[in-house]
Write a protein that holds these residues in place. Structure first.
Motif, PDB file in Angstrom:
ATOM      1  N   ILE A 221      53.486  12.595  65.624  1.00 34.52           N
ATOM      2  CA  ILE A 221      53.043  11.211  65.454  1.00 34.52           C
ATOM      3  C   ILE A 221      51.786  11.194  64.579  1.00 34.52           C
TER       4      ILE A 221
ATOM      5  N   GLY B 202      48.113  10.985  63.267  1.00 32.16           N
ATOM      6  CA  GLY B 202      46.804  11.230  63.868  1.00 32.16           C
ATOM      7  C   GLY B 202      45.723  11.328  62.813  1.00 32.16           C
TER       8      GLY B 202
ATOM      9  N   CYS C 162      43.622  14.687  63.378  1.00 33.93           N
ATOM     10  CA  CYS C 162      43.980  15.469  64.564  1.00 33.93           C
ATOM     11  C   CYS C 162      44.937  16.612  64.262  1.00 33.93           C
TER      12      CYS C 162
ATOM     13  N   LYS D 223      49.109  14.570  60.948  1.00 30.20           N
ATOM     14  CA  LYS D 223      50.150  14.528  61.965  1.00 30.20           C
ATOM     15  C   LYS D 223      49.752  15.423  63.144  1.00 30.20           C
TER      16      LYS D 223
ATOM     17  N   ALA E 206      48.001  15.857  70.952  1.00 30.68           N
ATOM     18  CA  ALA E 206      47.179  14.641  70.906  1.00 30.68           C
ATOM     19  C   ALA E 206      46.490  14.397  72.243  1.00 30.68           C
TER      20      ALA E 206
ATOM     21  N   CYS F 240      43.224  12.571  71.000  1.00 35.31           N
ATOM     22  CA  CYS F 240      43.231  11.968  69.669  1.00 35.31           C
ATOM     23  C   CYS F 240      43.365  10.444  69.768  1.00 35.31           C
TER      24      CYS F 240
ATOM     25  N   ALA G 264      46.038   8.703  67.285  1.00 39.64           N
ATOM     26  CA  ALA G 264      47.435   8.922  67.667  1.00 39.64           C
ATOM     27  C   ALA G 264      47.845   7.966  68.782  1.00 39.64           C
TER      28      ALA G 264
END
Length: 485
Positions: A241, A243, A264, A269, A275, A280, A283
Motif C-alpha cells: 500500500i 506509504g 515508509c 510503498k 506499516a 506509518c 499508509a
C-alpha cells in the motif's frame, strides 16, 4: 352555593387531590428509590447500624468496616487506600457511597439488595446480626501493584484484562487519593478533604481508566484500521500500500505527514504488516480513505466502540465521529481527529485480537459471598461480539508481534515470551506534549493478559515522549506480573 364559592371549593378540592396523589406517589412509588439513595441520611444511619460487606482482592480486604465507639458503630477503612481507590471508591456518612464498587454495588455491600431478601429474613428468624454481602474482585494483586509502581508519579491509567474471560486483572488511575479521608467520622475533616480533592486541578477522584475526559488513541487505533482492511477481503498483511513521506488529502491544503517526514518503504510503498510495525501514518491515512467511513465505523463498533458498559461501574462510551469527510477519515484512521477512547476500550481491542476475535464483557466482580462465606452469586463470562474472524485475529497477532520484535514496541519484549503490541503517540492540544500509549497481549498464542497504558502529556519524558519509550515498559511490567516473569 353561589358561583364564586363553588369555584373556590373546586380549587381547594383539586389542591387536596394533588397533595394526595403526590404524597401517595412519594410514599409508595418512589419510596424504594428514595430509600436506596446513598446520600439519604436515614438510610445511612440504618446502614451504619450493621456491618458493611468487605471488598476483597485475592481474599484480602481492600475495604472493610471496623467497630467504632461512637454513634455510627462502624468505621469504613481502606488498608491499601491509594492503590485501590478507584476500584473501591469511598463510603462516607457525609457524602454517601461513591465511585468504584462502593457506589456501584452499594445495595449488596449494605445488605439492602433484593438479592439478599431471603438472607435477611433468615437472619431475623435466627437472631443473627445482619451484615452486607462481600465482593471478591477479579483483580490480580501483583499486576495491580506492578501497574501502580511502573506508572509512578505520572498522570494516566493502566488496564489489564484476561482476554478469554473479560476479568479485569488491573485497573490503576493516577493521580489517586486515599478514600479513608472521606470515611472518617470527623465531619469537619471530611468536608475539608472533599473540598480539597474536588478543587485539585489534577482531578484525583476521576477514574481515568473508564471515565473522565476521554483520550485520542493515536496509533493504537491502527489495529482497528488494520482489522477493517483485513476483514474487507481486499487486503492481506503482505499487501503493498502507499506509504509516502506525506499524504496529500482532498479538500485541504494540509497534508498528512509521517513523524520522521520519510517514506515508509522503497518507491513510497510498504506492506500492511510493516506499516503497522513502524506505525506509518500515511499508509493508514490512505487505507482509511480507501475503506470508507462506513466500514471504518462498523469495524470500530464491532470492537465495542460506542457500547455502554458497566463493570459494574459505569464506563463512558468511546466514540468515532458519526460524520467523516475524507481528510477527517484519514486522521481518524491513525487515531486522531475526534476519535476518543477509554484505556479500558483499548485493552478490549487487544483482548479481542488475543481471543480469536471475540470481545468479552469486562467485569470486576468474581463472586458475591455472605458473611459465612456462602457464595450468593458468581457471574459467568459474557461474550459481547465477534469483532473479527479467527483468521483476521491471527493475522493481526502476527502483525502486532512484529511491532514488538522489530518495530516501535521493542521495549515491551519479555525474555522467553512472544509479545504482541502496538504503540501510540497521540496529539491532543496545541502546545502540550502528546499522550503516550501502548497496548498489547502476552503470550501471543493462548494469551493470559491484554493491557493498555496511557501516560498523559508524555509523562516524565514530556515532548520527547513516544508510546514505545514511555508506555511500553509499564505494559511490560504488568504482563510480567501476570505471567510470573
Amino acid at each position: 352555593m353561589n358561583a364564586p364559592l363553588r369555584r373556590l371549593s373546586m380549587v381547594v378540592a383539586l389542591l387536596f387531590s394533588a397533595l394526595l396523589v403526590s404524597s401517595t406517589f412519594i410514599q409508595f412509588v418512589q419510596a424504594k428509590s428514595l430509600q436506596e439513595r446513598p446520600e439519604n441520611r436515614r438510610t445511612l444511619l440504618a446502614n451504619y447500624a450493621r456491618e458493611r460487606g468487605q471488598i476483597l482482592v485475592g481474599g484480602t480486604p481492600v475495604a472493610k468496616s471496623v467497630a467504632s465507639d461512637d454513634e455510627l458503630k462502624w468505621l469504613r477503612t481502606y488498608p491499601k487506600g491509594e492503590l485501590y481507590a478507584h476500584l473501591t471508591g469511598y463510603y462516607s456518612f457525609t457524602y454517601g457511597a461513591g465511585g468504584g464498587i462502593e457506589g456501584a454495588e452499594n445495595a449488596l455491600l449494605s445488605g439492602s439488595s433484593d438479592k439478599l431478601f431471603y438472607r435477611r429474613v433468615s437472619d431475623i428468624l435466627t437472631g443473627k446480626d445482619q451484615t452486607g454481602a462481600s465482593l471478591e474482585l477479579t483483580i490480580n494483586a501483583k499486576a495491580q501493584a506492578a501497574a501502580e509502581k511502573a506508572l509512578g508519579d505520572q498522570r494516566g491509567a493502566v488496564v489489564a484484562l484476561d482476554p478469554s474471560t473479560g476479568e479485569v486483572l488491573a485497573l490503576v488511575s493516577h493521580p489517586s487519593y486515599d478514600p479513608s479521608v472521606l470515611s472518617s467520622h470527623d465531619t469537619d475533616a471530611v468536608v475539608k478533604a472533599w473540598k480539597d480533592l474536588n478543587a485539585d486541578p489534577t482531578r484525583p477522584m476521576v477514574d481515568r481508566a473508564i471515565a473522565g475526559n476521554l483520550y485520542p488513541p493515536g496509533s493504537t487505533f491502527k489495529i482497528v484500521t488494520s482489522a477493517a482492511a483485513l476483514e474487507s477481503g481486499k487486503f492481506t498483511e503482505e499487501s503493498q500500500i502507499p506509504g509516502p513521506a506525506t499524504l496529500d488529502l482532498p479538500q485541504t491544503s494540509d497534508p498528512l505527514p509521517n513523524d520522521d517526514r520519510q517514506p515508509c518503504g522503497p518507491d513510497n510503498k510498504v506492506t500492511l504488516k510493516r506499516a503497522l510495525e513502524i506505525s506509518c501514518n500515511t499508509a493508514f491515512g490512505w487505507l482509511g480513505m480507501e475503506l470508507g467511513a462506513d466500514d471504518f465505523r462498523s469495524q470500530a463498533a464491532k470492537f465495542g466502540i460506542g457500547d455502554r458498559l458497566t463493570i459494574p461501574m459505569t464506563v463512558t462510551p468511546s466514540s468515532v465521529p458519526a460524520e467523516l469527510n475524507e481528510p477527517q477519515l484519514a486522521q481518524s484512521a491513525i487515531g486522531q481527529y475526534d476519535v476518543r477512547v477509554t484505556p479500558l476500550q483499548v485493552a478490549m481491542i487487544s483482548a479481542a485480537v488475543a481471543n480469536r476475535g471475540i470481545v468479552m464483557k469486562p467485569h470486576l466482580v468474581k463472586k458475591v459471598t455472605s458473611s459465612d462465606l456462602e457464595v450468593l452469586d458468581e457471574p459467568p463470562p459474557e461474550q459481547l461480539s465477534q469483532a473479527v474472524t479467527p483468521d483476521t485475529a491471527s493475522a493481526l497477532t502476527r502483525m502486532m508481534q512484529g511491532v514488538v520484535e522489530d518495530g516501535t514496541g521493542t521495549a515491551a519484549q519479555i525474555d522467553g515470551v512472544d509479545v504482541a503490541g502496538k504503540t501510540g503517540t497521540a496529539q491532543h492540544e496545541i502546545g502540550k506534549p502528546p499522550h503516550a500509549w501502548f497496548t498489547g497481549f502476552a503470550p501471543a498464542v493462548d494469551s493470559k493478559v491484554a493491557v493498555a497504558v496511557v501516560v498523559e502529556d508524555g509523562g516524565n519524558a514530556g515532548n520527547e515522549a513516544a508510546g514505545g519509550r514511555v508506555a511500553a515498559p509499564i505494559a511490560k511490567a504488568v504482563m510480567q506480573a501476570v505471567l510470573g516473569k
